[in-house]
Design a protein around this motif. Structure first.
Motif, PDB file in Angstrom:
ATOM      1  N   LYS A  66       0.833  -1.214   0.000  1.00 13.94           N
ATOM      2  CA  LYS A  66       0.000   0.000   0.000  1.00 13.94           C
ATOM      3  C   LYS A  66       0.869   1.266   0.000  1.00 13.94           C
ATOM      4  O   LYS A  66       0.659   2.190  -0.799  1.00 13.94           O
ATOM      5  CB  LYS A  66      -0.939   0.005   1.221  1.00 13.94           C
ATOM      6  N   SER A  67       1.817   1.294   0.918  1.00  9.56           N
ATOM      7  CA  SER A  67       2.683   2.488   0.993  1.00  9.56           C
ATOM      8  C   SER A  67       3.475   2.661  -0.291  1.00  9.56           C
ATOM      9  O   SER A  67       3.644   3.772  -0.788  1.00  9.56           O
ATOM     10  CB  SER A  67       3.648   2.383   2.173  1.00  9.56           C
ATOM     11  N   THR A  68       3.943   1.540  -0.815  1.00  8.18           N
ATOM     12  CA  THR A  68       4.703   1.591  -2.061  1.00  8.18           C
ATOM     13  C   THR A  68       3.862   2.231  -3.163  1.00  8.18           C
ATOM     14  O   THR A  68       4.327   3.110  -3.893  1.00  8.18           O
ATOM     15  CB  THR A  68       5.130   0.180  -2.463  1.00  8.18           C
ATOM     16  N   ALA A  71      -2.616  10.192   1.598  1.00  7.45           N
ATOM     17  CA  ALA A  71      -2.586  10.000   3.046  1.00  7.45           C
ATOM     18  C   ALA A  71      -2.311   8.537   3.348  1.00  7.45           C
ATOM     19  O   ALA A  71      -3.072   7.658   2.947  1.00  7.45           O
ATOM     20  CB  ALA A  71      -3.910  10.454   3.652  1.00  7.45           C
ATOM     21  N   ASP A  72      -1.190   8.281   4.031  1.00  7.00           N
ATOM     22  CA  ASP A  72      -0.815   6.903   4.353  1.00  7.00           C
ATOM     23  C   ASP A  72      -1.198   6.615   5.795  1.00  7.00           C
ATOM     24  O   ASP A  72      -0.509   7.027   6.723  1.00  7.00           O
ATOM     25  CB  ASP A  72       0.689   6.718   4.128  1.00  7.00           C
ATOM     26  N   GLU A  73      -2.277   5.922   5.964  1.00  6.81           N
ATOM     27  CA  GLU A  73      -2.805   5.595   7.296  1.00  6.81           C
ATOM     28  C   GLU A  73      -2.835   6.823   8.208  1.00  6.81           C
ATOM     29  O   GLU A  73      -2.211   6.829   9.270  1.00  6.81           O
ATOM     30  CB  GLU A  73      -1.978   4.486   7.946  1.00  6.81           C
ATOM     31  N   PRO A  74      -3.558   7.843   7.836  1.00  8.57           N
ATOM     32  CA  PRO A  74      -3.548   9.082   8.620  1.00  8.57           C
ATOM     33  C   PRO A  74      -4.168   8.901   9.999  1.00  8.57           C
ATOM     34  O   PRO A  74      -3.904   9.680  10.904  1.00  8.57           O
ATOM     35  CB  PRO A  74      -4.371  10.060   7.776  1.00  8.57           C
TER      36      PRO A  74
HETATM   37 MG   LIG Z   1       2.555   1.154   4.811  1.00  7.35          MG
END
Ligand SMILES: [Mg+2]
Ligand SMILES: Nc1ncnc2c1ncn2[C@@H]1O[C@H](COP(=O)(O)OP(=O)(O)OP(=O)(O)O)[C@@H](O)[C@H]1O
Lengths: 221, 388
Positions: free
Chosen positions: A44-46, A165-168
């Motif tokens: 996901k982050s990638t 937004a990465d897991e805000p």
């Molecule tokens: Mg991640």
């Protein structure tokens, strides 16, 4: 609009090769609020980093607002990120040595906006996230939810078209998480900002327009 | 950007204090060393004003004098006979004070209505010629001085500039150890050697026969073999009938004097070199450490749109500002030395030393900061953010 076509990302270390993304094709139309879910380590982050042009795909094409990205290391790309994109991270990433207002001003510094104008814009952004009375505080003096609101103010201060937004809400309890979610929903509704959000929380994801599920680097939904 | 950097530095006072102090002390130490070195270098650079190459000095002891006339005659004869040798280009007598020796003789008076302070030497008619002194005004002693009403005096340009500027020299009589008429002004004469400040100087006149002029200066022809000294030796011994004289080679004296100064200077500079290496390693270490601690901040800045050069500039800028602070505080201390006249050293030496120290530190800081800062700019934003 964000366009990914056959994007593959392989992390190569000395001993192992990890395929973080496997042939992902994805289109995020302007104004959409998209959420991405999936188990830890599924990429996901990638994916978000590639959309944000801070990471380079191993193969495949990325186009943002009709512009294909080829060289990721140019000044132009840095400038594009600065003007068109807003980033929010799970661990806030505030600079602890700077007061809230200076943290919010950070993107504007690289845009060479005058000090006075910066201050005004940062104040407006902090007002939008309800933190105008915490301007002079340092990050260490804030709660987790307040920190994330500062990070959101920093993401929106330059009026970007897209927020990534990465897991805000990942580090926040549900009350604070909901607060943050409200702010993002409002931004999307009122300013038409395109938002891509990674989350682990089904209820949060359900409030967005569309949900993409990843599993082991591939899109499953 | 500037204000942003300043605020960051201010808010990190405590971690910056160490670097600040390091630079402050390094500046003061460099300042002290450079002041000494600059002072000696400036002295060394200023002209000596007389020849030392091929100058031999026969130091004689005339005491006890039993027969004054006989001794006087002997002196006249000695000079004539030495001068007659083909190897001897010029010969002259001087007083007890000879160049680059440890003796000195000085006086000061304000009997003339203004302050005159001067060192003094004796010279005969040939002294200027033998020693290769430059005249800037008037003349050297000549035959007419022997029977003059007032004793003649030759002063150095430094004394002239200090006490006689705008005064009438030729028609006036001044009281300097008795009434004297100034007949000439010579250029430089650093009689205490290369590494000495030039002092005010006056030459008194003495005749060949005068017993107050016991030292015979010889200028031998270039390339005169060392064996010639033996010849001089024999001749002097024959004529004076004594053995307690000594022949000095002025060039050798000059070189050994200079060596006595060079050695401590080189030692000081070596200490400086070690200090500089130390400071650079310290700077380098501090930078590597800060940058590794600030990877995620760098990643963040890159993500928010900072270009590589902006990152480099920020880190070099931060360290430069802290170091400038240390230098400025150091300079505030250092400038007290010339302002309060702590040591009898010309102020220019202090100011030059301040400039040298500041420049050296700044060059060090920039060169030490540049590489790590460039490495910092290369940090991959996605990776740096991921690490936390
Ligand atoms: Mg991640
Ligand atoms: N810099 C890297 N070097 C090597 N492998 C990496 C690197 N970054 C990520 N990976 C690997 O790529 C895969 C995807 O990582 P990613 O961070 O995108 O996962 P994620 O879905 O965001 O996980 P999480 O929910 O835990 O944040 C993982 O297997 C991870 O180990």
């Amino acid at each position: 609009m964000i366009l990914l076509k056959d994007v593959t990302k392989v992390y190569q270390t000395k001993t192992i090769e990890t395929t973080a993304l496997n042939n992902i094709s994805l289109e995020v139309p302007t104004g959409e609020f998209l959420s991405i879910m999936g188990p830890s380590g599924c990429g996901k982050s990638t994916l978000l980093n590639i959309m944000g042009m801070i990471d380079e795909p191993t193969s495949g094409q990325v186009a943002i607002q009709g512009q294909a990205v080829s060289d990721y290391h140019t000044k132009a790309v840095a400038r594009f990120r600065n003007e068109k994109l807003g980033f929010i991270f799970q661990s806030f990433h505030l600079i602890n040595e700077l007061p809230v207002i200076d943290n919010v001003e950070l993107p504007l510094i690289y845009r060479r906006i005058s000090g006075k104008k910066r201050r005004e814009m940062a104040q407006t952004a902090l007002e939008q996230v309800g933190l105008k009375n915490r301007m002079k505080h340092f990050p260490g003096q804030l709660s987790g939810g307040q920190k994330q609101r500062v990070a959101i103010a920093r993401a929106i201060v330059g009026q970007p078209n897209i927020i990534l937004a990465d897991e805000p809400t990942g580090n926040l309890d549900s009350v604070m998480g909901n607060e943050i979610m409200e702010i993002l929903l409002n931004l999307n509704k009122e300013l038409g900002t395109t938002i891509v959000m990674v989350t682990h929380d089904e209820t949060m994801a359900r409030k967005t327009h569309r949900l993409v599920r990843l599993f082991d680097g591939s899109q499953v939904l | 950007m500037t204000r942003h950097i300043l605020r960051l530095i201010w808010n990190k006072k405590r971690s910056n204090a160490l670097l600040f102090l390091e630079i402050f002390f390094a500046f003061l130490i460099l300042f002290a060393v450079f002041t000494i070195v600059t002072r000696y270098m400036r002295m060394y650079q200023s002209p000596l004003g007389f020849q030392t190459e091929n100058i031999w000095i026969v130091h004689m002891n005339l005491n006890p004098v039993t027969d004054t006339t006989a001794t006087q005659d002997m002196k006249v004869r000695l000079k004539q006979e030495l001068k007659a040798l083909p190897e001897v280009e010029s010969a002259s007598y001087s007083g007890f004070v000879t160049p680059i020796s440890n003796s000195s003789w000085s006086t000061s008076s304000d009997d003339n209505g203004f302050e005159i302070s001067t060192h003094m030497m004796y010279g005969d008619l040939d002294y200027m010629e033998t020693m290769g002194i430059n005249l800037v005004q008037g003349r050297w002693f000549n035959e007419s001085d022997r029977d003059a009403r007032y004793q003649p005096l030759i002063i150095s340009k430094k004394l002239f500039d200090e006490s006689f500027k705008g005064r009438n020299l030729t028609d006036s009589i001044y009281d300097i150890n008795g009434e004297k008429r100034i007949v000439g002004v010579i250029d430089h004469f650093k009689y205490k050697g290369d590494f000495a400040e030039e002092v005010n100087l006056s030459f008194f006149y003495g005749e060949d026969k005068t017993l107050d002029l016991p030292n015979l200066h010889l200028r031998v022809a270039p390339g005169t073999p060392a064996a010639f000294e033996e010849e001089v030796n024999t001749l002097v011994a024959d004529i004076t009938k004594r053995n307690d004289f000594r022949i000095e080679h002025l060039q050798t004296t000059r070189e050994s004097r200079a060596r006595q100064v060079w050695i401590p200077i080189i030692a000081l500079l070596s200490i400086c070199g070690f200090l500089v290496i130390n400071v650079s390693m310290g700077l380098f270490g501090i930078l590597w450490y800060t940058i590794s601690k600030r990877r995620s901040e760098i990643g963040l800045r890159r993500t928010l749109g900072a270009s590589k050069s902006e990152i480099t500039l920020q880190f070099v800028g931060e360290i430069l500002v802290v170091c400038l602070g240390g230098i400025i505080l150091g300079a505030i201390f250092a400038v007290q030395f010339p302002l309060l006249n702590v040591f009898p050293i010309e102020s220019i030496n202090y100011y030059l030393a301040m400039i040298f120290s500041a420049a050296l530190i700044l060059i060090l800081v920039v060169s030490c900061a540049f590489y790590p800062s460039q490495q910092a700019a290369r940090i991959h934003p996605a990776l740096a953010l991921h690490e936390e």
